[in-house]
Design an enzyme around this catalytic site. Sequence first.
Site, PDB file in Angstrom:
ATOM      1  N   ASP A 287     -17.217   6.906  -1.457  1.00 29.89           N
ATOM      2  CA  ASP A 287     -15.962   6.766  -0.705  1.00 29.89           C
ATOM      3  C   ASP A 287     -15.719   8.092   0.009  1.00 29.89           C
ATOM      4  O   ASP A 287     -16.410   9.088  -0.241  1.00 29.89           O
ATOM      5  CB  ASP A 287     -14.834   6.448  -1.709  1.00 29.89           C
TER       6      ASP A 287
ATOM      7  N   HIS B 154      -7.320   0.674  -6.406  1.00 29.40           N
ATOM      8  CA  HIS B 154      -7.527  -0.191  -5.232  1.00 29.40           C
ATOM      9  C   HIS B 154      -8.197  -1.490  -5.724  1.00 29.40           C
ATOM     10  O   HIS B 154      -9.354  -1.771  -5.412  1.00 29.40           O
ATOM     11  CB  HIS B 154      -8.422   0.544  -4.220  1.00 29.40           C
TER      12      HIS B 154
ATOM     13  N   GLN C 170     -10.059  -4.072  -3.402  1.00 27.62           N
ATOM     14  CA  GLN C 170     -11.361  -3.642  -2.890  1.00 27.62           C
ATOM     15  C   GLN C 170     -12.461  -3.917  -3.915  1.00 27.62           C
ATOM     16  O   GLN C 170     -13.546  -4.374  -3.566  1.00 27.62           O
ATOM     17  CB  GLN C 170     -11.324  -2.147  -2.549  1.00 27.62           C
TER      18      GLN C 170
ATOM     19  N   ARG D 207     -13.230  -8.979   1.570  1.00 27.93           N
ATOM     20  CA  ARG D 207     -11.826  -8.703   1.264  1.00 27.93           C
ATOM     21  C   ARG D 207     -10.987  -9.941   1.566  1.00 27.93           C
ATOM     22  O   ARG D 207     -10.121 -10.342   0.782  1.00 27.93           O
ATOM     23  CB  ARG D 207     -11.314  -7.526   2.120  1.00 27.93           C
TER      24      ARG D 207
ATOM     25  N   CYS E 121     -16.263   1.298   0.588  1.00 31.38           N
ATOM     26  CA  CYS E 121     -15.073   0.488   0.904  1.00 31.38           C
ATOM     27  C   CYS E 121     -14.673   0.608   2.366  1.00 31.38           C
ATOM     28  O   CYS E 121     -13.984  -0.268   2.883  1.00 31.38           O
ATOM     29  CB  CYS E 121     -13.919   0.865  -0.007  1.00 31.38           C
TER      30      CYS E 121
ATOM     31  N   ARG F  60       0.886  -1.177   0.000  1.00 34.69           N
ATOM     32  CA  ARG F  60       0.000   0.000   0.000  1.00 34.69           C
ATOM     33  C   ARG F  60       0.914   1.213   0.000  1.00 34.69           C
ATOM     34  O   ARG F  60       1.701   1.412   0.921  1.00 34.69           O
ATOM     35  CB  ARG F  60      -0.902  -0.003   1.231  1.00 34.69           C
TER      36      ARG F  60
END
Length: 320
Positions: free
Chosen positions: A235, A136, A139, A303, A275, A109
């Site tokens: 988000d 991402h 996700q 996830r 998310c 990340r």
Amino acid sequence: MKPGYSLMRHYLQFKDFRAEEYAYLFERARVIKQRFKNYEKYQPLTDRTLAMIFEKASTRTRVSFEAGMYQMGGSVVHLTTGDSQLGRSEPIEDSARVISRMVDLVMIRTFEQSKIERFAAHSRVPVINGLTNEFHPCQILADLLTYLEHRAPVNASGYDLNCLEGKVVAWVGDGNNMANTWLQAAEILGFTVHVSTPSGYEVDPAVAGVRDTGCYKVFKNPLDACRGAHLVTTDVWTSMGYEAENAERLKAFADWCVDAEMMAVAQPDALFMHCLPAHRGEEVTAEVIDGPQSVVWDEAENRMHVQKALMEYLLLGRIG
Ligand code: CP
Ligand code: NVA
């Protein structure tokens, strides 16, 4: 990777895999999840190690990869910028050469996508994008698995991905890493994203890496983006790394809060996803995220299940 299995793949953005590979991965995720729920031991990654490198904060990504790797019999090493030489300017290429001689798989990340690409270019083992400024993909894997669980028929070979064709996902908010990844998923899997962002925060097809036709439509008014949507999603207004812009974003995004009115113009059975982490009262009302159409807890849990399928695929190839 297992002896005799020589095809090394990275997972740096959603378009790294084809539609047919996604069909396989979602089916594996379904099987792996089912086994886990039945307390059946499944440890194909015994003695394998995952290095997780975090240059930004995380709850879900860390717990899902770490728990998932242990469940599959493997181990994890957790590194951050602050407690490794990454924060003391060791070149990313050198870090990649060293770390990838000691572990079997790396999850990163970080900030710029170019950084993970440089790492991958010098890695001997598969590299997974655990979030960058641009993408991402893990996700969106979980989001799609969640959608399929709730809405797709299961046939002899697994979830019927054809059910995604013609579906509409409404994206309300920032044209960020999540939005870009939704666009890539739409282009590969045949659905459409209705994107509504404040002006100045639009998605850029060049950054998202999609052709600017077909897979998405832009709407000034978020209510119009939600009209007829099968899934409404949003988000945070300020992603990690953009905190200095927080005050101006709070003003710019004020009308991009997913509320009951937006859900009411979507399909009657539309799902809501986020998310997470969420800010109730900013990008979504408490009524929506805690309401009956929200599947955010399944989404977070998935996830782990889908990333177990991803790690298995990258290290062992297709099973069976
Ligand atoms: N959704 C997600 O990636 O959460 P974390 O930032 O907690 O990992
Ligand atoms: N867009 C958000 C996602 C967090 C999981 C960020 O990058 O901070």
